[in-house]
Enzyme design. Structure first.
Site, short mmCIF file in Angstrom:
data_model
loop_
_atom_site.label_atom_id
_atom_site.label_comp_id
_atom_site.label_asym_id
_atom_site.label_seq_id
_atom_site.Cartn_x
_atom_site.Cartn_y
_atom_site.Cartn_z
N LYS A 114 0.81 -1.22 0.00
CA LYS A 114 0.00 0.00 0.00
C LYS A 114 0.85 1.27 0.00
CE LYS A 114 -3.85 -2.47 1.29
NZ LYS A 114 -3.84 -3.91 1.53
C1 LIG Z 1 -4.31 -4.95 1.00
C2 LIG Z 1 -3.53 -6.17 0.87
C3 LIG Z 1 -3.90 -7.18 -0.02
C4 LIG Z 1 -5.14 -7.09 -0.89
O1 LIG Z 1 -5.07 -6.06 -1.83
P1 LIG Z 1 -6.44 -5.52 -2.50
O2 LIG Z 1 -6.04 -4.35 -3.32
O3 LIG Z 1 -7.32 -5.11 -1.35
O4 LIG Z 1 -7.02 -6.63 -3.27
C5 LIG Z 1 -3.09 -8.29 -0.11
N1 LIG Z 1 -2.00 -8.43 0.67
C6 LIG Z 1 -1.63 -7.49 1.55
C7 LIG Z 1 -0.44 -7.73 2.40
C8 LIG Z 1 -2.37 -6.34 1.68
O5 LIG Z 1 -2.00 -5.41 2.56
#
Ligand SMILES: *Cc1c(COP(=O)(O)O)cnc(C)c1O
Length: 492
Positions: A114
């Site tokens: 993120k």
């Molecule tokens: C947020 C997240 C996901 C999922 O991503 P999306 O965009 O919500 O599908 C997968 N793995 C980790 C470690 C995350 O933080």
């Protein structure tokens, strides 16, 4: 007076009557009718081949300029966003592991993928605010399954003209994730646990948007740091291009050859960014949606029936513990181009808990996407196997995707496979240590050190230092109290 770039029309996925340019779409976060802002990347003229020769930051700037053309100085914004924040200059390194590739997206300030987007979003919000001549604060509301919260706090803390409120599921995140959030400093931040799961927190946030729409908030405006916000989704498109460019540069593929990406999926944001890359022209082969035991998307991609009426599991890949994947709505829109139809699916989902898409839509969906799922036991086994075989340690989310990449091998033929790695193993040390056959201590920081002993992989600095930080946020509320909580904060 700041000049705006080109105007581009976004519209709500549920109603073409709700329109916004890309600056307004970022600032609002969600359309007034509860739909998501969308414009079709396939309709944007884009020279995808020349982008492949750029540095990671330049690549990011060009893609963002194409998707969000109303921001005049994207290059400047991107420079500021990433300056000194990531471990490596190329932001998202690609590593070969056996006959597959792992795209490491966790080299940023909070050790989760993120960071790639949430380093950019505050720059977009700040720039957007001055373009719009907004006086009051932009208040960012965020529901998190664990990783978005910290990455958003890291991006927005002490950014002038903004405030941020993060809601996470009480006892629904790892100890490390909780501490990352509860120790967050900054004058403009609130962190609050909600008695419920991620879907409750996300629904709560959507309800706050609806309740506050058109209401006088004393000059303040609400926005979102979740991938419902196009300003959060768009910066993620870059790493699909980056991975492709790395494969080209290493001579592993020829220009135009298709590459398959396997994506550990929760809210469907990350994988949708891959679909955007494809619609911008990148030769993306299959996009493989990998789920944990909460496999609502696996069933959907196989059958066309989206049914959230099922048991919710708390797994060791908590950031994927989601039954209502918001960004699927954008994909549905791009596939059918019919806001009324999308609105109807979403109404059914909310009222009846289930909807079924039409045959033609499903066929098209299945030509672009493959899917698979695995449970905790299989993901831990995968971590152990990959470590023993290749000496590569992956976190449980990445392990779900790796496991699924094995399941879909036949489907994708001989296509090169890139597995997206979404978090550092040190964010989930207990699960990882168990997977390697160790006996984890109660204290997760002791577990991190045990894990380092075995793997030899350094502990990211932001996680190692966490233990000494004072806890600053202890609020816990019921899910029905989220609106009040926000209104009280707005009144301060
Ligand atoms: C947020 C997240 C996901 C999922 O991503 P999306 O965009 O919500 O599908 C997968 N793995 C980790 C470690 C995350 O933080």
């Amino acid at each position: 007076m700041i000049e705006r770039g080109k105007r581009m029309e976004y519209q709500s996925t549920r109603n073409a009557g709700y329109r916004a340019d890309s600056v307004q779409a970022v600032l609002e976060g969600i359309a007034p009718d509860g739909g998501l802002y969308i414009a079709d990347p396939a309709e944007i003229p884009f020279d995808w081949q020349s982008v492949l020769r750029c540095s990671a930051r330049e690549m990011s700037a060009r893609i963002l300029q194409a998707l969000l053309p109303d921001f005049p100085d994207m290059r400047g914004l991107v420079e500021k966003a990433y300056e000194g924040k990531f471990e490596t200059e190329d932001l998202t390194p690609l590593v070969q592991v056996g006959d597959r590739y792992v795209l490491e997206l966790f080299r940023g300030p909070t050790s989760a993928f993120k960071d790639v987007a949430l380093s950019v979003l505050p720059q977009l919000v700040t720039a957007g605010r001055s373009l719009e001549g907004a006086e009051g604060d932009v208040v960012i509301l965020t529901a998190t399954s664990g990783d978005t919260g910290k990455a958003a706090l890291e991006g927005f803390h002490d950014v002038p003209g903004t405030r941020i409120v993060v809601f996470y599921p009480y006892k629904g995140v790892s100890r490390v994730q909780e501490l990352q959030m509860s120790t967050q400093k900054g004058k403009n931040v609130r962190v609050c646990a909600v008695r419920g799961n991620f879907d409750d927190a996300q629904t709560g946030v959507k309800k706050i948007f609806a309740a506050c729409s058109g209401r006088d908030l004393g000059g303040k405006t609400l926005s979102s740091a979740n991938s419902i916000n196009i300003g959060r989704l768009a910066p993620q498109v870059m790493y699909y291009f980056k991975a492709y460019a790395d494969l080209l540069a290493a001579g592993r593929i020829g220009m135009g050859e298709e590459v398959c990406f396997v994506v550990p999926t929760g809210n469907f944001g990350d994988i949708l960014a891959g679909y955007y890359a494809r619609r911008l022209g990148l030769p993306v082969g299959r996009l493989v949606c990998a789920s944990n035991q909460n496999n609502v998307l696996t069933d959907f991609i196989r059958t066309g029936v989206y049914d959230r009426r099922r048991e919710f599991y708390k797994t060791n890949s908590p950031s994927m513990d989601i039954l209502v994947s918001s960004n699927l709505e954008r994909l549905l829109f791009l596939l059918c181009r019919n806001g009324e139809k999308v609105a109807d699916y979403m109404r059914r989902l909310s009222e009846e808990g289930v909807y079924t898409v039409e045959k033609e839509l499903l066929t098209e969906l299945q030509s672009d996407f493959a899917c698979g799922c695995c449970d905790d036991e299989a993901s831990l086994r995968t971590i152990g196997e990959v470590f023993r075989q290749y000496g590569y340690l992956m976190d449980p989310h990445t392990a779900v995707a790796w496991n699924v990449s094995g399941q879909v091998r036949e489907t994708v033929g001989g296509m090169p496979m890139v597995v997206l790695s979404t978090a550092s193993p040190y964010k989930f040390p207990t699960a990882c240590l168990k997977a390697l056959g160790g006996s984890p201590d109660e204290d997760e920081f002791a577990v991190m050190r045990q894990l380092r002993e075995i793997s030899g992989m350094p502990i990211p600095r932001n996680l190692a230092g966490l233990q000494e930080e004072p806890v600053l946020h202890t609020d816990v509320i019921g899910k029905e109290d989220m609106l009040d909580y926000v209104l009280r904060y707005l009144a301060e």
